[in-house]
Design a protein around this motif. Structure first.
Motif, PDB file in Angstrom:
ATOM      1  N   LEU A 150      98.303 -24.893  74.188  1.00 50.33           N
ATOM      2  CA  LEU A 150      99.139 -25.489  75.242  1.00 50.33           C
ATOM      3  C   LEU A 150      98.514 -25.283  76.613  1.00 50.33           C
ATOM      4  CD1 LEU A 150     102.719 -24.456  74.013  1.00 50.33           C
ATOM      5  CD2 LEU A 150     101.703 -26.746  73.984  1.00 50.33           C
ATOM      6  N   TRP A 151      97.991 -24.094  76.837  1.00 47.31           N
ATOM      7  CA  TRP A 151      97.318 -23.787  78.106  1.00 47.31           C
ATOM      8  C   TRP A 151      96.115 -24.711  78.304  1.00 47.31           C
ATOM      9  CZ3 TRP A 151      94.762 -18.294  79.019  1.00 47.31           C
ATOM     10  CH2 TRP A 151      94.123 -18.300  80.261  1.00 47.31           C
ATOM     11  N   PHE A 162      99.881 -20.823  72.082  1.00 45.96           N
ATOM     12  CA  PHE A 162      99.902 -20.603  73.528  1.00 45.96           C
ATOM     13  C   PHE A 162      98.596 -21.065  74.169  1.00 45.96           C
ATOM     14  CE2 PHE A 162      98.631 -17.723  77.009  1.00 45.96           C
ATOM     15  CZ  PHE A 162      99.588 -18.083  77.950  1.00 45.96           C
ATOM     16  N   PHE A 163      97.466 -20.686  73.571  1.00 46.54           N
ATOM     17  CA  PHE A 163      96.162 -21.068  74.133  1.00 46.54           C
ATOM     18  C   PHE A 163      95.951 -22.582  74.067  1.00 46.54           C
ATOM     19  CE2 PHE A 163      94.558 -16.592  73.122  1.00 46.54           C
ATOM     20  CZ  PHE A 163      94.714 -16.188  74.433  1.00 46.54           C
ATOM     21  N   GLY A 178     101.223 -17.623  66.999  1.00 46.37           N
ATOM     22  CA  GLY A 178     101.860 -17.771  68.309  1.00 46.37           C
ATOM     23  C   GLY A 178     100.857 -17.745  69.437  1.00 46.37           C
ATOM     24  N   LEU A 179      99.862 -16.862  69.318  1.00 42.59           N
ATOM     25  CA  LEU A 179      98.828 -16.766  70.348  1.00 42.59           C
ATOM     26  C   LEU A 179      97.988 -18.039  70.393  1.00 42.59           C
ATOM     27  CD1 LEU A 179      97.915 -14.606  72.377  1.00 42.59           C
ATOM     28  CD2 LEU A 179      96.224 -13.863  70.693  1.00 42.59           C
TER      29      LEU A 179
END
Length: 256
Positions: A17-18, A14-15, A10-11
């Motif tokens: 996508l960022w 997120f990174f 999940g982390l």
């Protein structure tokens, strides 16, 4: 292990996508640097003695605040939880003080005790004392009356009953309060450093990076360090709790 992999996945998503969001030009990289730049700055900061001094200052204030909080909240919770008339007589005062936002007390604290480390420790203690206090009171109210009556029938003194009956029952609840208070104390320490202009600490570093040089990469790197401190403390306390209270059936995550 499976849980850790899910968290890391999940982390990572997120990174990614960022990173893609910034690289695609949806936002100016000066205002929101991509994670590749943020983590590059983070590794640089971990080798900077000045930054490490800020981290140590925040961590020490946080640990001191937690020690004071536990020393105050646990005995107070045991006392209020076991003496009904005292709990009833202090209920209005407690319910009046508890909702007051700690950051709203910053001007008063600065005026009374000044802007040194004492200010952030005081505010962190004030904010983090409530979860431990209320969890302890709740635990005392949930003790099985059969246990206390059995102990009394054997002539057990009140002091002995507290140590052999009340504390073992309340311990998982108290530990849940400590976990909750740990995160709250860290938030208040960094927030006070940021808002009250402390001389040392992660919050002060964030102020200098944002106002002095406008370096958002440094701001985000410092924020990641604060987040890592919170995550590691919570993960460590959670693992410790599972080891200490394997016998307990209390759903410690659900106790508020």
């Amino acid at each position: 292990m499976t849980r850790l992999l899910r968290n890391l996945t999940g982390l990572l998503v997120f990174f990614l996508l960022w990173e893609g969001f910034v690289r695609a030009g949806f936002v100016n990289a000066l205002f929101l640097p991509p994670p590749t730049i943020v983590f590059a700055r983070l590794f640089e900061l971990l080798g900077d003695p000045v930054f490490l001094g800020h981290v140590i200052a925040s961590a020490l204030a946080w640990l001191i605040a937690m020690a004071i909080t536990i020393a105050i909240a646990v005995p107070a919770g045991l006392l209020l939880g076991s003496v009904k008339w005292l709990r009833d007589s202090t209920k209005v005062l407690v319910e009046l003080l508890r909702p007051i936002p700690s950051v709203a007390l910053i001007p008063l604290v600065l005026l009374v005790i000044g802007g040194g480390p004492e200010a952030k420790i005081t505010l962190a203690v004030y904010a983090s004392v409530w979860p431990i206090l209320f969890n302890t009171i709740y635990a005392m109210s949930e003790i099985d009356p059969v246990l206390t009556e059995t102990a009394r029938s054997y002539g057990t003194s009140k002091t002995r009953m507290l140590s052999s009956v009340a504390l073992p029952h309340a311990a998982p609840f108290i530990f849940t309060g400590i976990r909750m208070s740990s995160a709250i104390a860290l938030i208040l320490v960094v927030s006070t450093e940021f808002l009250a202009g402390a001389s040392k600490g992660i919050g002060q570093f964030l102020v200098g990076a944002s106002e002095g040089s406008g370096r958002m990469d440094l701001v985000l790197a410092g924020t990641v360090v604060a987040g890592l401190l919170g995550y590691l403390s919570n993960e460590g306390l959670e693992r410790l709790g599972r080891r200490l209270f394997r016998w307990s059936t209390v759903d410690r995550e659900a106790v508020k």
